[in-house]
Design an enzyme around this catalytic site. Structure first.
Site, mmCIF file in Angstrom:
data_model
loop_
_atom_site.group_PDB
_atom_site.id
_atom_site.type_symbol
_atom_site.label_atom_id
_atom_site.label_comp_id
_atom_site.label_asym_id
_atom_site.label_seq_id
_atom_site.Cartn_x
_atom_site.Cartn_y
_atom_site.Cartn_z
ATOM 1 N N ASP A 161 -0.027 -4.128 -4.058
ATOM 2 C CA ASP A 161 -1.122 -3.169 -4.239
ATOM 3 C C ASP A 161 -0.707 -1.762 -3.820
ATOM 4 O O ASP A 161 -1.251 -1.190 -2.861
ATOM 5 C CB ASP A 161 -2.367 -3.609 -3.474
ATOM 6 C CG ASP A 161 -3.649 -3.145 -4.183
ATOM 7 O OD1 ASP A 161 -3.654 -3.101 -5.415
ATOM 8 O OD2 ASP A 161 -4.641 -2.839 -3.491
ATOM 9 N N HIS A 163 -7.967 -4.984 -0.949
ATOM 10 C CA HIS A 163 -6.634 -4.412 -0.750
ATOM 11 C C HIS A 163 -5.754 -5.369 0.046
ATOM 12 O O HIS A 163 -4.599 -5.636 -0.324
ATOM 13 C CB HIS A 163 -6.791 -3.080 -0.019
ATOM 14 C CG HIS A 163 -5.589 -2.193 -0.056
ATOM 15 N ND1 HIS A 163 -4.789 -2.007 -1.162
ATOM 16 C CD2 HIS A 163 -5.062 -1.390 0.927
ATOM 17 C CE1 HIS A 163 -3.820 -1.152 -0.882
ATOM 18 N NE2 HIS A 163 -3.963 -0.766 0.379
ATOM 19 N N SER A 189 0.821 -1.194 0.000
ATOM 20 C CA SER A 189 0.000 0.000 0.000
ATOM 21 C C SER A 189 0.868 1.263 0.000
ATOM 22 O O SER A 189 1.714 1.436 -0.873
ATOM 23 C CB SER A 189 -0.966 -0.035 1.189
ATOM 24 O OG SER A 189 -1.929 0.978 1.098
#
Length: 252
Positions: A116, A183, A92
């Site tokens: 991600d 996610h 992230s």
């Protein structure tokens, strides 16, 4: 660092927004690596700078990345860790942080894995201000919540798009606008790729629609996660299960 082995592979894990260095995915990834290899695992904890307003955290990721770059230089120059033994993994906003570190180190890192990577505030940023394939000799990306929380554009040497790379991932159909389920699927896939008896086989293709239609059958394959091969660049698509084990047994 009394248990640190200088000549063994070293994995550096970097968490994202509103997390800390002992969060679930970090522990899961650490345990997966240690179950399979004699490696050093280091977790960067930047909770104090990542747990505030997202805009501030995103801004802080740049300086944190530079500090991480200095730490990596210390490992190499003072501790004696070989460059080729380093693998930096960020999830992230942590993926953008390791991108800053790689840029700071002029692309010397052998490998960065971006799980991600955060998309908000980074979609339109120039390459030097976000994770890109210029930040390491090999940059592999796993996309699971593209277009919003994550990124969907090809930014690495090898970009993997499980189930199209967008939300909702399988069994995440009822997630809220934060897309937390999709996610978080990214680090779950990566951790499983370290220990799984089944490979996350992916096929090179130009789109998820073409992949689903079978138009890319027979094209070059690659393997999502820890076994990603830098010799086969491009965009790769695959399907996964909706729960662990996520990898599909293609022998059945």
């Amino acid at each position: 660092m009394s248990n640190f082995r200088t000549l063994q592979p070293t994995k550096l894990l970097v968490h994202g927004f509103n997390d800390d260095g002992k969060c679930r995915w970090v522990k899961l990834t650490r345990d997966s690596f240690l179950a399979m290899e004699d490696v050093n695992v280091i977790s960067l904890d930047w909770e104090a700078l990542a747990g505030m307003d997202y805009f501030e955290a995103a801004s802080n990721s740049r300086q944190v990345g530079f500090v991480l770059g200095d730490f990596i230089s210390l490992l190499v120059e003072s501790v004696g860790v070989p460059w080729e033994n380093l693998h930096v993994i960020g999830f992230s906003l942590g993926a953008q942080t390791v991108g800053h570190a790689g840029h700071y180190l002029n692309g010397q890192l052998p490998r960065i894995t971006g799980i991600d990577p955060a998309g908000f505030l980074f979609h339109t940023s120039p390459e030097e201000e976000r994770l890109s394939k210029e930040d390491a000799q090999f940059v592999d990306i796993i996309h699971t919540a593209g277009l919003w929380i994550g990124t969907d554009e090809q930014i690495g040497h090898v970009d993997f798009y499980p189930n199209g790379g967008k939300a909702p991932q399988p069994n995440c159909e009822n997630e809220d606008i934060g897309l937390g389920c999709s996610h978080q699927r990214g680090p779950d896939l990566f951790a499983e790729s370290i220990t799984s008896n089944f490979s996350f086989r992916a096929v090179r293709c130009t789109s998820w629609e073409n992949f689903q239609s079978g138009l890319c059958d027979g094209e070059q394959d690659n393997f999502l996660g820890n076994s990603a091969n830098p010799q086969y660049p491009g965009m790769f698509f695959l399907k996964t299960n909706g729960q662990s084990p996520f990898a599909i047994d293609h022998e059945k």
